[in-house]
Scaffold this motif. Structure first.
Motif, PDB file in Angstrom:
ATOM      1  N   LEU A 168       0.831  -1.202   0.000  1.00  0.00           N
ATOM      2  CA  LEU A 168       0.000   0.000   0.000  1.00  0.00           C
ATOM      3  C   LEU A 168       0.869   1.256   0.000  1.00  0.00           C
ATOM      4  O   LEU A 168       0.616   2.185  -0.766  1.00  0.00           O
ATOM      5  CB  LEU A 168      -0.940  -0.002   1.212  1.00  0.00           C
ATOM      6  N   LYS A 169       1.905   1.274   0.838  1.00  0.00           N
ATOM      7  CA  LYS A 169       2.808   2.432   0.873  1.00  0.00           C
ATOM      8  C   LYS A 169       3.463   2.642  -0.487  1.00  0.00           C
ATOM      9  O   LYS A 169       3.597   3.771  -0.957  1.00  0.00           O
ATOM     10  CB  LYS A 169       3.879   2.237   1.948  1.00  0.00           C
ATOM     11  N   TYR A 194       2.274   1.659  -3.439  1.00  0.00           N
ATOM     12  CA  TYR A 194       1.251   2.140  -4.368  1.00  0.00           C
ATOM     13  C   TYR A 194       0.964   3.622  -4.148  1.00  0.00           C
ATOM     14  O   TYR A 194       0.774   4.379  -5.108  1.00  0.00           O
ATOM     15  CB  TYR A 194      -0.052   1.349  -4.206  1.00  0.00           C
ATOM     16  N   GLN A 195       0.951   4.042  -2.890  1.00  0.00           N
ATOM     17  CA  GLN A 195       0.704   5.454  -2.602  1.00  0.00           C
ATOM     18  C   GLN A 195       1.846   6.321  -3.121  1.00  0.00           C
ATOM     19  O   GLN A 195       1.613   7.399  -3.669  1.00  0.00           O
ATOM     20  CB  GLN A 195       0.489   5.665  -1.099  1.00  0.00           C
ATOM     21  N   GLU A 216       1.460   6.494  -6.784  1.00  0.00           N
ATOM     22  CA  GLU A 216       0.360   7.404  -7.138  1.00  0.00           C
ATOM     23  C   GLU A 216       0.845   8.849  -7.150  1.00  0.00           C
ATOM     24  O   GLU A 216       0.524   9.609  -8.070  1.00  0.00           O
ATOM     25  CB  GLU A 216      -0.796   7.243  -6.151  1.00  0.00           C
ATOM     26  N   VAL A 217       1.617   9.227  -6.134  1.00  0.00           N
ATOM     27  CA  VAL A 217       2.156  10.593  -6.074  1.00  0.00           C
ATOM     28  C   VAL A 217       3.024  10.855  -7.297  1.00  0.00           C
ATOM     29  O   VAL A 217       2.908  11.900  -7.946  1.00  0.00           O
ATOM     30  CB  VAL A 217       2.946  10.812  -4.759  1.00  0.00           C
TER      31      VAL A 217
END
Length: 105
Positions: free
Chosen positions: A67-68, A70-71, A74-75
């Protein structure tokens, strides 16, 4: 030789009491064995649950790391989008100006 009846009873009394005592010990042995088995089953169940918790926690940790990532991706993708949007808008304006200049001739 004649044995006095009271003496005979006193001699036989311990022999008569032994089977009842033996049965009592057998019952206690069976109860203790059952309790030991139940205790062992409880230990196994607790160990199994603890292993499941450990495995699940490891899975959660791996998923949190994903998740980290992917985040962070995303940024980066959002920044890339903004850069490409700006470039597209500039190129579109340049093209529009070129068409306008061509049509003005």
């Amino acid at each position: 030789m004649r044995v006095h009846p009271l003496l005979l009873v006193l001699l036989l009394l311990p022999a008569l009491g032994q089977p009842a005592f033996a049965r009592s010990i057998l019952t206690e042995q069976n109860d203790a064995a059952s309790a030991r088995d139940a205790y062992g089953d409880a230990i196994s169940k607790l160990d199994d649950i603890r292993q499941k918790i450990k495995s699940q926690q490891e899975l959660v940790n791996r998923e949190q790391e994903k998740l980290k990532q992917y985040q962070a991706d995303e940024v980066q993708a959002q920044q890339d989008l903004e850069t490409k949007k700006s470039t597209f808008e500039q190129k579109s304006k340049t093209l529009d100006n070129a068409w306008k200049q061509r049509n003005d001739y």
